[in-house]
Design an enzyme around this catalytic site. Structure first.
Site, short mmCIF file in Angstrom:
data_model
loop_
_atom_site.label_atom_id
_atom_site.label_comp_id
_atom_site.label_asym_id
_atom_site.label_seq_id
_atom_site.Cartn_x
_atom_site.Cartn_y
_atom_site.Cartn_z
CB ILE A 76 -1.19 -2.18 -3.20
CG1 ILE A 76 -1.06 -2.45 -4.96
CG2 ILE A 76 -0.02 -1.74 -2.82
CD1 ILE A 76 -0.99 -0.88 -5.67
CB ALA A 77 -0.23 -8.04 -3.76
CB VAL A 78 1.31 -6.65 -9.01
CG1 VAL A 78 1.26 -7.20 -10.79
CG2 VAL A 78 0.56 -5.12 -9.03
CD GLU A 110 1.54 0.69 7.39
OE1 GLU A 110 1.61 -0.35 7.76
OE2 GLU A 110 1.42 1.77 8.31
CG ASN A 115 8.89 -3.33 -1.80
OD1 ASN A 115 9.13 -2.93 -2.85
ND2 ASN A 115 7.49 -3.56 -1.62
CE1 TYR A 122 2.39 2.07 -3.65
CE2 TYR A 122 4.14 1.74 -1.92
CZ TYR A 122 3.16 1.19 -2.47
OH TYR A 122 2.84 0.03 -2.21
#
Length: 158
Positions: A76-78, A110, A115, A122
């Site tokens: 997942i990335a933004v 994971e 981070n 999450y």
């Protein structure tokens, strides 16, 4: 006051240049290579890639797998300029909805132990720490925190 731009989530048929640029921007030398990404996406029956759009621009993505009654958020990335606008939450919530519709009972992921922003995100949507895999990440070296979220209504009553 102008209304905030709405985020739209759609399943992506393939790895676009925009998605791959977000991957590289967010993860630098730890980013998946394009061949690794494309190899993962070859299993379209179990692997899902969804893109987040603000207007016509892709501002984030999520890749996850569903096998039986379990799912794993693989990536997942933004985009940096779209952070703190609900994009990550929207991607995760959409994923949890899709998983629930497919009978998934537990979703795993994971995350790097360092981070803290991602871990807080999450946790805010109901994931909890399951255990730590020491030294899992290499570029740079870090532990992996394995997290789980049970999908309400799909969990055994035992």
């Amino acid at each position: 006051m102008a209304e905030p731009e709405k985020i739209r989530i759609e399943r992506s048929p393939s790895l676009s240049d925009e998605i791959y640029e977000i991957e590289r921007e967010c993860f630098g030398e730890g980013a998946w290579s394009r061949p690794e990404f494309e190899a993962s996406l070859s299993d379209r029956a179990h692997i899902f890639l969804c893109a987040a759009y603000a207007g016509h621009n892709i501002v984030g993505f999520i890749m996850f797998s569903i096998v039986g009654d379990e799912a794993e958020i693989m990536n997942i990335a933004v985009a940096e300029g779209a952070r703190r606008r609900g994009v990550g939450s929207a991607l995760i919530e959409n994923t949890l909805l899709l998983c629930g519709e497919r009978g998934v009972r537990a979703v795993y992921l994971e995350v790097r132990s360092k981070n803290e922003a991602a871990r807080a995100l999450y946790e805010s949507v109901g994931f909890r720490k399951l255990y730590v895999r020491g030294g899992y990440y290499k570029k740079p070296t870090d532990d992996a925190v394995i997290m789980i979220k049970h999908i309400e209504g799909n969990r055994d009553a035992s």
